[in-house]
Scaffold this active site. Structure first.
Site, PDB file in Angstrom:
ATOM      1  N   SER A  25       0.840  -1.204   0.000  1.00  0.00           N
ATOM      2  CA  SER A  25       0.000   0.000   0.000  1.00  0.00           C
ATOM      3  C   SER A  25       0.875   1.254   0.000  1.00  0.00           C
ATOM      4  O   SER A  25       1.679   1.448  -0.918  1.00  0.00           O
ATOM      5  CB  SER A  25      -0.953  -0.034   1.190  1.00  0.00           C
ATOM      6  N   ASP A  47     -10.176  -3.242  -5.818  1.00  0.00           N
ATOM      7  CA  ASP A  47      -9.570  -2.604  -4.641  1.00  0.00           C
ATOM      8  C   ASP A  47     -10.231  -1.252  -4.397  1.00  0.00           C
ATOM      9  O   ASP A  47     -10.126  -0.352  -5.232  1.00  0.00           O
ATOM     10  CB  ASP A  47      -8.071  -2.436  -4.881  1.00  0.00           C
ATOM     11  N   HIS A  82      -8.155  -4.966  -1.041  1.00  0.00           N
ATOM     12  CA  HIS A  82      -6.935  -4.252  -0.662  1.00  0.00           C
ATOM     13  C   HIS A  82      -6.151  -5.072   0.355  1.00  0.00           C
ATOM     14  O   HIS A  82      -6.619  -5.333   1.467  1.00  0.00           O
ATOM     15  CB  HIS A  82      -7.298  -2.887  -0.066  1.00  0.00           C
TER      16      HIS A  82
END
Length: 416
Positions: free
Chosen positions: A201, A327, A356
């Site tokens: 991320s 996502d 995610h």
């Protein structure tokens, strides 16, 4: 006895209805999901290498049948994912501006594959926005790497690893100075050991921005990212959709505010803390805090600088990037497909589902999933077949990744 007959009939009806409903549901699931192979966008040579040494990229991805949606995958993963036992050795290193960074090491001294500590490959892990070395996805990554004989070190962003802030500076996706010092420190300690960067991320955004900035002098042999937000502004737009705000944005913003509260005494030297703590979204937090601390005129300027998609052509090591089309943090429209198609060293692996940092599989998705399998296979492919991946990605004969700076921290343990 009529009531008993009716009860038995109702029970039989409900059973048949549930069985038929599940049967229809399962057939829909099989037809729509389980036969989809992730899209692999990369050069032909890189594709051949990955399919040979990282075969999971060519396998069908079958998400957990009862939670294939992106939001549900993300939530279920956060709630149910197991936490493999990991014992860290913590190290605090000082930065050039007087701050400190918390590193969590797993030295793996019992490695049979690499008994020589000086040559043992190192995986450098960068967690997400509010994450640290204790996140389940980090623990699983460490488990994957150490089980193959490698060393791991988790780079906790300033203020999130349990350490105190010594200066009014935290972290952001566009700033790579702390990562540069960490890489120098690791290379100074183990100059003969190859280093692979793994970013999740926001950690992936930092890693990609670093690799683009340092090019052939990154000190890394390769990189892997998971669930990167390719366009920070569009990611912010997506996260502010009502349901995404309620499920994710609100929680993450609260986590950011808590960290500011914890370090309030030193941070109030540079920002209006009370104003920052009124932020209701990540964008508001970045406008009131991040952009101010790092000298941006506005949040838009910061997001533009933080977005890694257009910087990929400046990278010079093999990189594998995993993203899911559903996502909620990273819209599919932002995936840099056209850019990656022109690059010899970057591979973009796209699944239709996975959410995610989730990519859950199986009926009870607590343990190893697609994401962990991909991570483990790619790390092993990079470390065990270095020449093959260099050729596949058109790397030169120079080996700048063995260089290290004379500056930075001096080794404190296991000097090689």
């Amino acid at each position: 006895m009529l009531w008993l007959h009716n009860a038995l009939w109702l029970q039989t009806f409900l059973f048949d209805f549930n069985v038929n409903t599940f049967s229809v549901y399962f057939r829909v699931y099989l037809s729509s999901l389980s036969f989809q192979t992730p899209a692999l966008i990369c050069s032909e040579a890189f594709s051949v290498f990955l399919k040979k040494h990282c075969p999971v990229v060519a396998e069908r991805f079958c998400p957990t049948p009862w939670c294939w949606g992106g939001r549900l995958q993300t939530l279920v993963c956060a709630l149910l994912k197991s936490r493999p036992p990991v014992s860290y050795r913590n190290e605090l290193i000082r930065t050039t501006d007087g701050g400190q960074i918390s590193l969590d090491w797993v030295d793996n001294h019992t490695s049979e594959t690499y008994p020589d500590s000086c040559a043992r490959p190192t995986v450098l892990i960068l967690p997400g926005l509010t994450g640290n070395s204790q996140q389940p996805y980090v623990l699983h990554a460490v488990s994957q790497a150490t089980s193959r004989g490698y060393r791991c070190v988790v780079f906790n962003n300033r203020g999130v690893g349990g350490e105190e802030l010594l200066t009014p500076v935290t972290y952001c996706a566009a700033n790579t100075s702390d990562l540069e010092q960490v890489v120098q420190h690791v290379k100074n300690m183990y100059p003969q050991a190859p280093v692979l960067g793994a970013g999740v991320s926001l950690g992936g955004m930092i890693l990609l921005n670093y690799l683009a900035r340092k090019r052939t002098e990154s000190g890394m042999v390769a990189g892997i990212t998971i669930s990167v937000a390719w366009d920070a502004l569009k990611s912010s737009d997506s996260m502010e959709e009502p349901l995404n705000w309620l499920l994710f944005n609100k929680h993450l913003t609260n986590g950011l505010r808590q960290k500011v509260t914890r370090h309030r005494k030193i941070l109030e030297k540079v920002v209006d803390v009370d104003y920052v703590l009124k932020a209701r979204t990540i964008r508001e937090f970045d406008e009131r805090f991040t952009s101010q601390v790092f000298g941006y005129k506005s949040c838009i300027d910061y997001y533009r600088d933080a977005s890694p998609a257009k910087k990929l052509p400046h990278t010079a090591v093999p990189i594998l990037c995993l993203n899911a089309a559903d996502d909620p943090f990273s819209p599919q429209s932002t995936f840099p497909v056209s850019i990656v198609q022109t690059l010899p060293n970057v591979a973009l692996l796209l699944t239709a589902h996975g959410g995610h940092i989730a990519f859950l599989q199986g009926l009870f998705p607590r343990g190893e999933s697609y994401m962990e399998r991909l991570f483990g296979q790619f790390v092993q492919a990079v470390f065990e077949h270095p020449k093959d991946i260099e050729r596949a990605c058109g790397m030169g004969k120079d080996e700048p990744n063995q260089q290290h700076s004379d500056g930075g921290e001096k080794p404190s343990r296991d000097p090689c």
